[in-house]
Design a protein around this motif. Structure first.
Motif, short mmCIF file in Angstrom:
data_model
loop_
_atom_site.label_atom_id
_atom_site.label_comp_id
_atom_site.label_asym_id
_atom_site.label_seq_id
_atom_site.Cartn_x
_atom_site.Cartn_y
_atom_site.Cartn_z
N TYR A 14 0.88 -1.09 -0.03
CA TYR A 14 -0.04 0.04 -0.02
C TYR A 14 1.01 1.14 0.15
N ILE A 16 0.28 5.26 1.30
CA ILE A 16 -0.77 6.11 2.04
C ILE A 16 0.06 7.43 2.17
N ILE A 43 4.50 4.92 3.82
CA ILE A 43 3.58 6.17 4.12
C ILE A 43 4.36 7.30 3.97
#
Length: 253
Positions: A14, A16, A43
């Motif tokens: 992912y 973010i 992130i």
């Protein structure tokens, strides 16, 4: 409001992006639901606070972005305000003064350019903007999050995770919660006891144009009705109440 499931993210890759993180505690709260960075997950955070950047770093050192030069600030402001057209000669000097007073911060330049783009393009109007820049940006004595707060806020109240004593929409001790530019506020969700006036003080949202307090969230009583009556710019109001008639302050709306 974004609800993140740890189980759904675990083992997956992912990316973010958390924009404008203002303190270390907020960073820790926002990142707690995420699994440890694996599978090249990342992130990314932006912040104006150096200590937050160093606290949140993991794989790379913080990148300190430079400020814009006066020429770059003016170029950005002109492009944002006029598009493909050039600035008229009579606005050139005052426009460059406005750009200079944005102190090289791209976000502030973009904010001010958005303001003047919708105003009449005359020297009188631009001089008014130049002379009242502190209404839109804050100088270093007052760090600048307050005037860059969102204009639209939607809150889903979850009684299980946020008891009435923990619900604070406006915190006078933290300038970032001033909400003085808030235009639209919607609160819905579980039923809450009548403590919103103490936790919220909607009278401080002086530019509020839309207020929607879902009847399923709370029934508005006298004290909060009086505060709503102080919102002179209000154009849309949806509330539930058992009061038989509105207070006299509603004549201000």
């Amino acid at each position: 409001m974004l609800l993140i499931s740890y189980e759904k993210l675990y083992g997956k890759r992912y990316l973010i992006v958390l924009d404008d993180v203002w303190d270390i505690d907020t960073w820790d709260e926002l990142t707690r639901p995420f699994p440890k960075v694996v599978n090249e997950s990342r992130i990314i955070l932006t912040t104006r606070q150096k200590e937050v950047a160093f606290h949140g770093k993991c794989n790379t050192d913080p990148l300190n972005l430079r400020l814009l030069s006066s020429e770059e600030s003016w170029e950005l402001l002109e492009k944002r305000a006029f598009g493909k057209e050039s600035c008229p000669d009579e606005l050139l000097n005052v426009g460059k003064e406005i750009a200079l007073n944005c102190k090289g911060i791209p976000l502030v330049v973009d904010l001010i350019a958005g303001v003047i783009a919708w105003r009449e393009k005359t020297k009188f109007v631009w001089l008014e903007v130049r002379n009242n820049l502190n209404s839109f940006i804050l100088n270093s004595e007052s760090g600048s999050d307050e005037d860059l707060m969102p204009r639209i806020v939607t809150i889903l109240y979850d009684k299980e995770h946020c008891g009435p004593n923990n619900f604070v929409l406006l915190n006078s001790k933290k300038k970032r919660h001033s909400g003085k530019h808030l235009c639209s506020l919607l609160i819905t969700g579980d039923e809450m006891e009548d403590r919103l006036s103490d936790a919220c003080r909607v009278r401080d949202f002086k530019l509020l144009r839309m207020l929607d307090l879902s009847p399923s969230f709370m029934l508005v009583k006298d004290s909060l009705l009086n505060e709503i009556g102080m919102l002179n710019h209000l154009r849309f109001l949806r509330i539930g109440t058992e009061v038989k008639s509105p207070p006299s302050s509603f004549s201000n709306l």
